[in-house]
Motif scaffolding. Structure first.
Motif, mmCIF file in Angstrom:
data_model
loop_
_atom_site.group_PDB
_atom_site.id
_atom_site.type_symbol
_atom_site.label_atom_id
_atom_site.label_comp_id
_atom_site.label_asym_id
_atom_site.label_seq_id
_atom_site.Cartn_x
_atom_site.Cartn_y
_atom_site.Cartn_z
ATOM 1 N N UNK A 152 0.837 -1.207 0.000
ATOM 2 C CA UNK A 152 0.000 0.000 0.000
ATOM 3 C C UNK A 152 0.867 1.251 0.000
ATOM 4 N N UNK A 153 1.893 1.248 0.825
ATOM 5 C CA UNK A 153 2.797 2.402 0.904
ATOM 6 C C UNK A 153 3.498 2.621 -0.433
ATOM 7 N N UNK A 154 3.907 1.548 -1.083
ATOM 8 C CA UNK A 154 4.587 1.666 -2.385
ATOM 9 C C UNK A 154 3.671 2.321 -3.405
ATOM 10 N N UNK A 155 2.391 1.982 -3.391
ATOM 11 C CA UNK A 155 1.428 2.599 -4.316
ATOM 12 C C UNK A 155 1.270 4.096 -4.049
ATOM 13 N N UNK A 156 1.206 4.460 -2.775
ATOM 14 C CA UNK A 156 1.080 5.878 -2.413
ATOM 15 C C UNK A 156 2.327 6.642 -2.856
ATOM 16 N N UNK A 157 3.492 6.068 -2.614
ATOM 17 C CA UNK A 157 4.745 6.719 -3.016
ATOM 18 C C UNK A 157 4.812 6.865 -4.531
ATOM 19 N N UNK A 158 4.402 5.836 -5.252
ATOM 20 C CA UNK A 158 4.411 5.904 -6.715
ATOM 21 C C UNK A 158 3.468 6.992 -7.218
ATOM 22 N N UNK A 159 2.304 7.124 -6.599
ATOM 23 C CA UNK A 159 1.347 8.160 -6.993
ATOM 24 C C UNK A 159 1.915 9.555 -6.701
ATOM 25 N N UNK A 160 2.565 9.694 -5.562
ATOM 26 C CA UNK A 160 3.186 10.997 -5.227
ATOM 27 C C UNK A 160 4.317 11.308 -6.204
ATOM 28 N N UNK A 161 5.124 10.313 -6.501
ATOM 29 C CA UNK A 161 6.240 10.501 -7.423
ATOM 30 C C UNK A 161 5.720 10.933 -8.805
ATOM 31 N N UNK A 162 4.649 10.318 -9.256
ATOM 32 C CA UNK A 162 4.077 10.664 -10.565
ATOM 33 C C UNK A 162 3.539 12.094 -10.567
ATOM 34 N N UNK A 163 2.984 12.499 -9.430
ATOM 35 C CA UNK A 163 2.433 13.854 -9.332
ATOM 36 C C UNK A 163 3.529 14.919 -9.311
ATOM 37 N N UNK A 164 4.667 14.571 -8.746
ATOM 38 C CA UNK A 164 5.772 15.516 -8.649
ATOM 39 C C UNK A 164 6.534 15.542 -9.954
#
Length: 157
Positions: A145-157
């Motif tokens: 779950x954390x990896x998905x959140x980090x990936x979404x944040x990374x994509x947004x940045x």
């Protein structure tokens, strides 16, 4: 403590009585009375959260960046985190992130903290805390779950 508004005499007395219970009561009295002063379940959730996040710029580190609120409905203290910009082991005075990730679950605080130590010395409170900690690892902080959140944040940045 720095009150956010002018406390009543009853609120002042309640804080003093709570501090005396934590710092001066014998173990039997502490165990019997702590639930009358502190919302223990909510405190354990607060403690598990800041500990799990290795948030040492808080109650478990320098003893700040939290709010202790006397709930007028229950007359019990509730602790809430505040200013978590140094979570995830990013508070370097307490060590590097890798070191803080391996900090003790049962002694998550730097130095002495009588409230935490006394609460976790009560077997049923300690068990409830450990169960909350386990649930954090299996839910909000489950690695996938954390990896998905980090990936979404990374994509947004």
């Amino acid at each position: 403590y720095g009150p956010k508004d002018e406390p009543t005499d009853a609120e002042k007395a309640r804080l003093i009585a709570f501090a005396k219970l934590v710092n001066r009561a014998d173990d039997a009295t502490f165990k019997k009375e702590i639930g009358g002063y502190l919302d223990v379940d909510r405190f354990l959730r607060f403690l598990a959260s800041v500990s799990f996040l290795s948030h040492y710029d808080s109650f478990i580190g320098l003893g700040h960046n939290y709010v202790a609120y006397l709930d007028p409905g229950t007359n019990k203290f509730v602790f809430m985190p505040w200013d978590a910009d140094h979570a995830f082991g990013a508070f370097f005075p307490f060590g590097q992130p890798a070191q803080l990730a391996d900090a003790s679950i049962l002694h998550p605080h730097g130095g002495d903290n009588k409230l935490i130590d006394r609460l976790l010395a009560v077997p049923e409170i300690r068990a409830a805390y450990l169960e909350l900690y386990k649930k954090l690892g299996e839910s909000a902080f489950e690695p996938g779950r954390v990896a998905k959140v980090i990936a979404a944040c990374e994509a947004a940045v």
